[in-house]
Scaffold this motif. Structure first.
Motif, mmCIF file in Angstrom:
data_model
loop_
_atom_site.group_PDB
_atom_site.id
_atom_site.type_symbol
_atom_site.label_atom_id
_atom_site.label_comp_id
_atom_site.label_asym_id
_atom_site.label_seq_id
_atom_site.Cartn_x
_atom_site.Cartn_y
_atom_site.Cartn_z
ATOM 1 N N HIS A 137 -6.049 1.126 63.917
ATOM 2 C CA HIS A 137 -5.131 0.343 65.035
ATOM 3 C C HIS A 137 -3.953 0.907 65.783
ATOM 4 N N PHE A 138 -3.821 0.326 66.387
ATOM 5 C CA PHE A 138 -3.130 1.097 68.063
ATOM 6 C C PHE A 138 -1.896 -0.189 68.696
ATOM 7 N N SER A 139 -1.208 0.502 68.770
ATOM 8 C CA SER A 139 -0.265 -0.776 68.727
ATOM 9 C C SER A 139 1.015 0.435 70.206
ATOM 10 N N SER A 140 1.325 -0.210 71.137
ATOM 11 C CA SER A 140 2.923 0.004 72.275
ATOM 12 C C SER A 140 1.620 1.020 72.897
ATOM 13 N N TYR A 141 0.663 0.421 73.912
ATOM 14 C CA TYR A 141 0.379 1.128 74.714
ATOM 15 C C TYR A 141 1.195 1.957 75.854
ATOM 16 N N PHE A 142 2.202 0.952 76.008
ATOM 17 C CA PHE A 142 2.931 1.276 77.660
ATOM 18 C C PHE A 142 4.475 2.087 77.232
ATOM 19 N N LEU A 143 4.382 2.647 76.131
ATOM 20 C CA LEU A 143 5.160 2.826 75.698
ATOM 21 C C LEU A 143 5.117 4.622 75.430
ATOM 22 N N GLN A 144 3.248 5.030 75.242
ATOM 23 C CA GLN A 144 2.696 5.832 75.510
ATOM 24 C C GLN A 144 2.107 6.514 76.329
ATOM 25 N N PRO A 145 2.631 7.013 77.458
ATOM 26 C CA PRO A 145 2.006 7.338 78.744
ATOM 27 C C PRO A 145 0.590 8.683 78.618
ATOM 28 N N GLY A 146 0.652 8.711 77.101
ATOM 29 C CA GLY A 146 -0.340 9.640 77.472
ATOM 30 C C GLY A 146 -2.150 9.555 77.020
ATOM 31 N N PHE A 147 -2.088 8.041 76.748
ATOM 32 C CA PHE A 147 -3.029 7.229 76.676
ATOM 33 C C PHE A 147 -3.316 6.138 77.575
ATOM 34 N N LYS A 148 -2.516 5.951 78.825
ATOM 35 C CA LYS A 148 -3.210 4.499 79.537
ATOM 36 C C LYS A 148 -4.263 5.590 80.165
ATOM 37 N N ARG A 149 -4.706 6.868 80.589
ATOM 38 C CA ARG A 149 -6.228 6.864 81.119
ATOM 39 C C ARG A 149 -7.427 6.719 79.901
ATOM 40 N N ASP A 150 -6.819 7.230 78.395
ATOM 41 C CA ASP A 150 -7.844 7.706 77.653
ATOM 42 C C ASP A 150 -7.385 5.998 76.585
ATOM 43 N N LEU A 151 -7.379 5.209 76.500
ATOM 44 C CA LEU A 151 -6.773 4.113 75.158
ATOM 45 C C LEU A 151 -8.982 3.985 75.302
ATOM 46 N N GLU A 152 -9.572 3.504 76.133
ATOM 47 C CA GLU A 152 -11.256 2.775 76.248
ATOM 48 C C GLU A 152 -11.627 4.020 75.548
ATOM 49 N N LYS A 153 -11.310 5.623 75.553
ATOM 50 C CA LYS A 153 -11.875 6.485 75.134
ATOM 51 C C LYS A 153 -12.038 6.757 73.282
ATOM 52 N N LEU A 154 -10.359 6.489 73.007
ATOM 53 C CA LEU A 154 -9.940 7.026 71.418
ATOM 54 C C LEU A 154 -10.313 4.973 71.033
ATOM 55 N N PHE A 155 -11.248 3.876 71.863
ATOM 56 C CA PHE A 155 -11.544 2.904 70.889
ATOM 57 C C PHE A 155 -13.149 3.254 70.801
ATOM 58 N N ARG A 156 -13.748 3.645 72.022
ATOM 59 C CA ARG A 156 -15.087 4.361 71.590
ATOM 60 C C ARG A 156 -15.263 5.491 71.076
ATOM 61 N N MET A 157 -14.223 5.466 70.609
ATOM 62 C CA MET A 157 -14.652 6.824 69.220
ATOM 63 C C MET A 157 -14.887 6.883 68.287
ATOM 64 N N ALA A 158 -13.309 5.588 68.482
ATOM 65 C CA ALA A 158 -13.435 4.585 66.493
ATOM 66 C C ALA A 158 -14.285 4.227 66.085
ATOM 67 N N LYS A 159 -15.116 3.298 67.407
ATOM 68 C CA LYS A 159 -16.471 1.943 66.942
ATOM 69 C C LYS A 159 -17.914 3.230 67.200
ATOM 70 N N LYS A 160 -17.610 4.698 67.874
ATOM 71 C CA LYS A 160 -18.991 5.049 67.381
ATOM 72 C C LYS A 160 -19.305 5.443 65.966
ATOM 73 N N LEU A 161 -17.471 6.182 65.450
ATOM 74 C CA LEU A 161 -17.614 6.537 63.663
ATOM 75 C C LEU A 161 -17.843 5.619 62.685
#
Length: 315
Positions: A137-161
């Motif tokens: 579970h991931f929340s508060s995307y707009f408060l975390q600029p470190g994921f601005k370009r990488d949120l797809e990468k995070l969820f893609r990794m999770a689904k692959k696993l």
């Protein structure tokens, strides 16, 4: 690697300083008085994790705090709710985030200092940290600029696993609403916006057009509508469910996060989506019976007792 947790939560961490019994919201140059004050665990992600753990799920948290009194308060509160905090990084160079919450009737205003949450990013996340859980579970995307370009990468990794996934983007303080739904949501099983956020994300003036614009991207889109209940869309179907109304609301902080916890609690157990939706509505209502986002939830049996006695809920 063995699966140790039902859910791993990745997100922001902050405390909430809540001011209640305010005659009116502040005005520039004027001072207002608050009749009550509460310092408690804040952040959408932490409230979700805490309440899901209180229901009986095994939950781990991955985040970042400062080595300060607020950071210790957050970790202590999560640990009291049996949330595993070993993946929370403690920084000597950063301050823990904090939100000032001003409650006025059933509405509120908030001011947040992001602090350490701004510095959490994909460099902090590796497959071995995710694979210990069944669900991300991931929340508060707009408060975390470190994921601005990488949120797809995070969820893609999770689904692959092999993890199932859920996302609640929350409010955008800059009100730019830059979110690439077409890239991110195909890797999200349960998308959990509220109706205002959904309309902003899609630039639509009504819920029907907004939810249909995202049709077929995530597996389930669940729209929280506050005291009007919720709307679930999947497989071209829409299910409206009315609220469990609390006629003596203490505050609404964390009600949406509690909805998320209720929905995901049932989802992980394989319940029908409509049952998940009902339980989400119920948990959102129970949250409003106490101040702060976590104080209404002690354990599963106590939660069910409140559900029966205050809201007439039967399983």
């Amino acid at each position: 690697m063995a699966v140790l947790f039902d859910v791993i939560v990745i997100g922001e961490l902050n405390v909430d300083l809540i001011l209640d019994r305010i005659d009116s919201l502040p005005e520039v140059g004027k001072e207002k008085l608050a009749g009550e004050m509460t310092l408690t665990l804040g952040s959408s992600s932490a409230i979700f994790a805490s309440n899901l753990s209180s229901l009986g799920m095994k939950v781990a948290f991955l985040g970042k705090v400062g080595n300060d009194i607020f950071g210790r308060l957050i970790r202590e509160n999560l640990e009291k709710k049996n949330v595993d905090t070993r993946l929370i990084e403690v920084s000597d160079n950063l301050k823990t985030g904090a939100t000032i919450v001003l409650n006025f009737e059933e509405d509120r205003a908030m001011v947040t200092h992001q602090g350490a949450m701004q510095h959490l990013n994909m460099e902090d996340i590796t497959p071995d940290k995710l694979v210990v859980a069944r669900h991300l579970h991931f929340s508060s995307y707009f408060l975390q600029p470190g994921f601005k370009r990488d949120l797809e990468k995070l969820f893609r990794m999770a689904k692959k696993l092999g993890l199932t996934t859920s996302l609640d983007v929350q409010w955008d303080p800059e009100e730019k609403w830059e979110f690439d739904a077409g890239k991110i949501l195909p890797f999200v099983d349960v998308f959990l916006p509220n109706e205002t956020e959904l309309q902003h994300l899609t630039a639509q003036n009504n819920i029907d057009d907004a939810i249909r614009q995202l049709d077929g991207l995530s597996k389930y889109t669940v729209v929280k509508k506050g005291n009007k209940g919720s709307l679930l869309r999947y497989d071209k179907k829409e299910i409206e469910k009315g609220p469990f109304l609390n006629h003596h609301v203490v505050d609404t902080i964390g009600a949406g996060d509690s909805f998320n916890a209720g929905f995901i609690f049932k989802f992980i157990q394989g319940a029908r989506p409509e049952c998940c939706q009902t339980f989400g509505n119920l948990m959102g209502a129970i949250s409003t019976t106490q101040a702060g986002g976590i104080n209404a939830f002690k354990d599963y049996e106590t939660t069910l007792r409140i559900a029966r006695e205050k809201f007439g809920y039967t399983e």
